[in-house]
Design a protein around this motif. Structure first.
Motif, PDB file in Angstrom:
ATOM      1  N   PHE A  99       0.824  -1.200   0.000  1.00  0.00           N
ATOM      2  CA  PHE A  99       0.000   0.000   0.000  1.00  0.00           C
ATOM      3  C   PHE A  99       0.866   1.259   0.000  1.00  0.00           C
ATOM      4  O   PHE A  99       0.413   2.319  -0.407  1.00  0.00           O
ATOM      5  N   ALA A 100       2.089   1.149   0.494  1.00  0.00           N
ATOM      6  CA  ALA A 100       2.970   2.312   0.629  1.00  0.00           C
ATOM      7  C   ALA A 100       4.360   1.991   0.101  1.00  0.00           C
ATOM      8  O   ALA A 100       4.757   0.821   0.029  1.00  0.00           O
ATOM      9  N   ASN A 101       5.111   3.050  -0.252  1.00  0.00           N
ATOM     10  CA  ASN A 101       6.476   2.893  -0.760  1.00  0.00           C
ATOM     11  C   ASN A 101       7.508   2.734   0.343  1.00  0.00           C
ATOM     12  O   ASN A 101       8.615   2.291   0.088  1.00  0.00           O
ATOM     13  N   SER A 102       7.174   3.159   1.557  1.00  0.00           N
ATOM     14  CA  SER A 102       8.111   3.087   2.669  1.00  0.00           C
ATOM     15  C   SER A 102       7.331   2.856   3.958  1.00  0.00           C
ATOM     16  O   SER A 102       6.115   3.050   3.999  1.00  0.00           O
ATOM     17  N   ILE A 103       8.044   2.490   5.001  1.00  0.00           N
ATOM     18  CA  ILE A 103       7.386   2.276   6.294  1.00  0.00           C
ATOM     19  C   ILE A 103       6.849   3.605   6.819  1.00  0.00           C
ATOM     20  O   ILE A 103       5.767   3.644   7.413  1.00  0.00           O
ATOM     21  N   HIS A 112      -3.629   8.498   9.438  1.00  0.00           N
ATOM     22  CA  HIS A 112      -4.669   9.302   8.799  1.00  0.00           C
ATOM     23  C   HIS A 112      -5.968   8.516   8.580  1.00  0.00           C
ATOM     24  O   HIS A 112      -6.909   9.049   7.981  1.00  0.00           O
ATOM     25  N   GLY A 113      -6.004   7.273   9.022  1.00  0.00           N
ATOM     26  CA  GLY A 113      -7.248   6.504   8.995  1.00  0.00           C
ATOM     27  C   GLY A 113      -7.594   5.868   7.661  1.00  0.00           C
ATOM     28  O   GLY A 113      -8.766   5.578   7.398  1.00  0.00           O
ATOM     29  N   HIS A 114      -6.605   5.609   6.803  1.00  0.00           N
ATOM     30  CA  HIS A 114      -6.872   4.983   5.505  1.00  0.00           C
ATOM     31  C   HIS A 114      -6.949   3.460   5.593  1.00  0.00           C
ATOM     32  O   HIS A 114      -7.363   2.818   4.636  1.00  0.00           O
ATOM     33  N   ILE A 115      -6.538   2.881   6.702  1.00  0.00           N
ATOM     34  CA  ILE A 115      -6.406   1.429   6.814  1.00  0.00           C
ATOM     35  C   ILE A 115      -7.460   0.842   7.762  1.00  0.00           C
ATOM     36  O   ILE A 115      -7.719   1.383   8.831  1.00  0.00           O
ATOM     37  N   LEU A 116      -8.027  -0.286   7.339  1.00  0.00           N
ATOM     38  CA  LEU A 116      -8.989  -1.029   8.154  1.00  0.00           C
ATOM     39  C   LEU A 116      -8.395  -2.378   8.522  1.00  0.00           C
ATOM     40  O   LEU A 116      -7.727  -3.012   7.697  1.00  0.00           O
ATOM     41  N   VAL A 117      -8.642  -2.817   9.751  1.00  0.00           N
ATOM     42  CA  VAL A 117      -8.253  -4.166  10.177  1.00  0.00           C
ATOM     43  C   VAL A 117      -9.536  -4.895  10.537  1.00  0.00           C
ATOM     44  O   VAL A 117     -10.263  -4.467  11.431  1.00  0.00           O
ATOM     45  N   ASN A 118      -9.833  -5.962   9.796  1.00  0.00           N
ATOM     46  CA  ASN A 118     -11.082  -6.720   9.964  1.00  0.00           C
ATOM     47  C   ASN A 118     -12.300  -5.802   9.866  1.00  0.00           C
ATOM     48  O   ASN A 118     -13.273  -5.938  10.607  1.00  0.00           O
ATOM     49  N   GLY A 119     -12.246  -4.828   8.934  1.00  0.00           N
ATOM     50  CA  GLY A 119     -13.376  -3.934   8.691  1.00  0.00           C
ATOM     51  C   GLY A 119     -13.495  -2.762   9.643  1.00  0.00           C
ATOM     52  O   GLY A 119     -14.406  -1.945   9.502  1.00  0.00           O
ATOM     53  N   LYS A 120     -12.595  -2.637  10.610  1.00  0.00           N
ATOM     54  CA  LYS A 120     -12.653  -1.531  11.575  1.00  0.00           C
ATOM     55  C   LYS A 120     -11.431  -0.636  11.403  1.00  0.00           C
ATOM     56  O   LYS A 120     -10.318  -1.132  11.223  1.00  0.00           O
ATOM     57  N   PRO A 125      -0.146   2.913  14.530  1.00  0.00           N
ATOM     58  CA  PRO A 125       0.857   2.195  13.731  1.00  0.00           C
ATOM     59  C   PRO A 125       1.444   0.966  14.419  1.00  0.00           C
ATOM     60  O   PRO A 125       1.813   0.001  13.762  1.00  0.00           O
ATOM     61  N   SER A 126       1.524   0.982  15.764  1.00  0.00           N
ATOM     62  CA  SER A 126       2.128  -0.149  16.477  1.00  0.00           C
ATOM     63  C   SER A 126       1.131  -1.267  16.773  1.00  0.00           C
ATOM     64  O   SER A 126       1.480  -2.230  17.437  1.00  0.00           O
ATOM     65  N   PHE A 127      -0.098  -1.152  16.260  1.00  0.00           N
ATOM     66  CA  PHE A 127      -1.113  -2.184  16.460  1.00  0.00           C
ATOM     67  C   PHE A 127      -0.555  -3.535  16.003  1.00  0.00           C
ATOM     68  O   PHE A 127      -0.006  -3.654  14.914  1.00  0.00           O
ATOM     69  N   ALA A 128      -0.688  -4.560  16.843  1.00  0.00           N
ATOM     70  CA  ALA A 128      -0.150  -5.892  16.520  1.00  0.00           C
ATOM     71  C   ALA A 128      -1.170  -6.670  15.688  1.00  0.00           C
ATOM     72  O   ALA A 128      -2.235  -7.038  16.180  1.00  0.00           O
ATOM     73  N   VAL A 129      -0.840  -6.901  14.435  1.00  0.00           N
ATOM     74  CA  VAL A 129      -1.706  -7.675  13.550  1.00  0.00           C
ATOM     75  C   VAL A 129      -1.563  -9.152  13.918  1.00  0.00           C
ATOM     76  O   VAL A 129      -0.449  -9.668  14.005  1.00  0.00           O
ATOM     77  N   GLN A 130      -2.685  -9.817  14.145  1.00  0.00           N
ATOM     78  CA  GLN A 130      -2.689 -11.231  14.524  1.00  0.00           C
ATOM     79  C   GLN A 130      -2.837 -12.101  13.267  1.00  0.00           C
ATOM     80  O   GLN A 130      -3.316 -11.626  12.228  1.00  0.00           O
ATOM     81  N   VAL A 131      -2.461 -13.357  13.368  1.00  0.00           N
ATOM     82  CA  VAL A 131      -2.622 -14.293  12.255  1.00  0.00           C
ATOM     83  C   VAL A 131      -4.108 -14.403  11.928  1.00  0.00           C
ATOM     84  O   VAL A 131      -4.940 -14.594  12.819  1.00  0.00           O
ATOM     85  N   GLY A 132      -4.452 -14.245  10.641  1.00  0.00           N
ATOM     86  CA  GLY A 132      -5.844 -14.306  10.207  1.00  0.00           C
ATOM     87  C   GLY A 132      -6.510 -12.950  10.073  1.00  0.00           C
ATOM     88  O   GLY A 132      -7.610 -12.854   9.521  1.00  0.00           O
ATOM     89  N   ASP A 133      -5.868 -11.876  10.551  1.00  0.00           N
ATOM     90  CA  ASP A 133      -6.445 -10.534  10.429  1.00  0.00           C
ATOM     91  C   ASP A 133      -6.365 -10.061   8.983  1.00  0.00           C
ATOM     92  O   ASP A 133      -5.351 -10.253   8.308  1.00  0.00           O
ATOM     93  N   GLU A 134      -7.439  -9.414   8.533  1.00  0.00           N
ATOM     94  CA  GLU A 134      -7.474  -8.853   7.186  1.00  0.00           C
ATOM     95  C   GLU A 134      -7.197  -7.360   7.270  1.00  0.00           C
ATOM     96  O   GLU A 134      -7.867  -6.629   7.986  1.00  0.00           O
ATOM     97  N   VAL A 135      -6.181  -6.917   6.537  1.00  0.00           N
ATOM     98  CA  VAL A 135      -5.803  -5.503   6.479  1.00  0.00           C
ATOM     99  C   VAL A 135      -6.225  -4.996   5.107  1.00  0.00           C
ATOM    100  O   VAL A 135      -5.831  -5.559   4.088  1.00  0.00           O
ATOM    101  N   SER A 136      -7.052  -3.943   5.092  1.00  0.00           N
ATOM    102  CA  SER A 136      -7.553  -3.445   3.811  1.00  0.00           C
ATOM    103  C   SER A 136      -7.514  -1.927   3.759  1.00  0.00           C
ATOM    104  O   SER A 136      -7.418  -1.251   4.788  1.00  0.00           O
ATOM    105  N   LEU A 137      -7.616  -1.419   2.541  1.00  0.00           N
ATOM    106  CA  LEU A 137      -7.662   0.019   2.308  1.00  0.00           C
ATOM    107  C   LEU A 137      -9.115   0.466   2.419  1.00  0.00           C
ATOM    108  O   LEU A 137     -10.009  -0.206   1.900  1.00  0.00           O
ATOM    109  N   ARG A 138      -9.352   1.568   3.105  1.00  0.00           N
ATOM    110  CA  ARG A 138     -10.705   2.096   3.285  1.00  0.00           C
ATOM    111  C   ARG A 138     -11.343   2.360   1.917  1.00  0.00           C
ATOM    112  O   ARG A 138     -10.661   2.764   0.970  1.00  0.00           O
TER     113      ARG A 138
END
Length: 197
Positions: A99-103, A112-120, A125-138
């Motif tokens: 989704f991005a060119n750099s970290i 800025h709120g462009h990213i959703l994790v499991n629809g929320k 930024p330091s949110f720990a993504v768990q196995v099975g979580d879906e990361v999507s663009l708003r």
């Protein structure tokens, strides 16, 4: 959005990190003028590795120390657990999905709120993504030309622990990454030794 040339770029060059294969960084690494090329004491080597890993993920010292403490308590070896935790940060997963060119740009997208994790919406930024979580663009952000181009051009960067769905502008963390799958040249044993003193 965050540019590649900035204080972090210069810091990575100084520490001898490969900055996305950037010609200037590679030229400097070839000349042997980075700090990593100088003769260092064992403590200096440990400190340098710690600084390199921190600079790569853009984590503050206090956060990094907390990651090390958590890694020491895990069942995996401390170094591998540390790198897995850093790889599963939301800003890093957004970057690895393309989704991005750099970290830094990924971190800005998250804040800025462009990213959703499991629809929320998640803006940490330091949110720990768990196995099975879906990361999507708003939905609203999918029309942004830069985000679309980043995601489509990121087709070359495929990671075995992430599955991408180009139609839905999303990706899933299918499993924790293995150490050899993480594309960073760091000796994590030196970092563990640094913090074990």
């Amino acid at each position: 959005m965050a540019k590649m040339m900035g204080p972090r770029f210069k810091q990575c060059r100084r520490l001898g990190l490969n900055v996305c294969g950037h010609p200037k960084a590679m030229d400097r690494a070839g000349r042997g003028t980075s700090r990593a090329d100088k003769k260092l004491s064992p403590y200096g080597l440990q400190l340098l590795e710690k600084q390199r890993l921190r600079a790569y993920y853009g984590v503050l010292e206090k956060q990094f120390r907390n990651y090390v403490k958590k890694a020491e308590k895990s069942k995996e070896s401390t170094g591998v657990a540390l790198i897995q935790m850093l790889e599963c940060r939301l800003d890093n997963v957004v970057y690895r999905l393309g989704f991005a060119n750099s970290i830094r740009q990924a971190r800005q997208m998250v804040v800025h709120g462009h990213i959703l994790v499991n629809g929320k919406k998640v803006d940490i930024p330091s949110f720990a993504v768990q196995v099975g979580d879906e990361v999507s663009l708003r939905e609203k952000s999918r029309t942004n030309v830069m985000f679309k181009e980043n995601f489509e051009s990121g087709a070359l960067n495929e990671y075995p622990y992430l599955s991408k769905d180009r139609d839905k502008f999303s990706g899933v963390l299918t499993r924790l990454p293995e150490r050899q799958e993480v594309p960073i040249e760091i000796d994590e044993i030196l970092i563990v030794e640094f913090y074990s003193k």
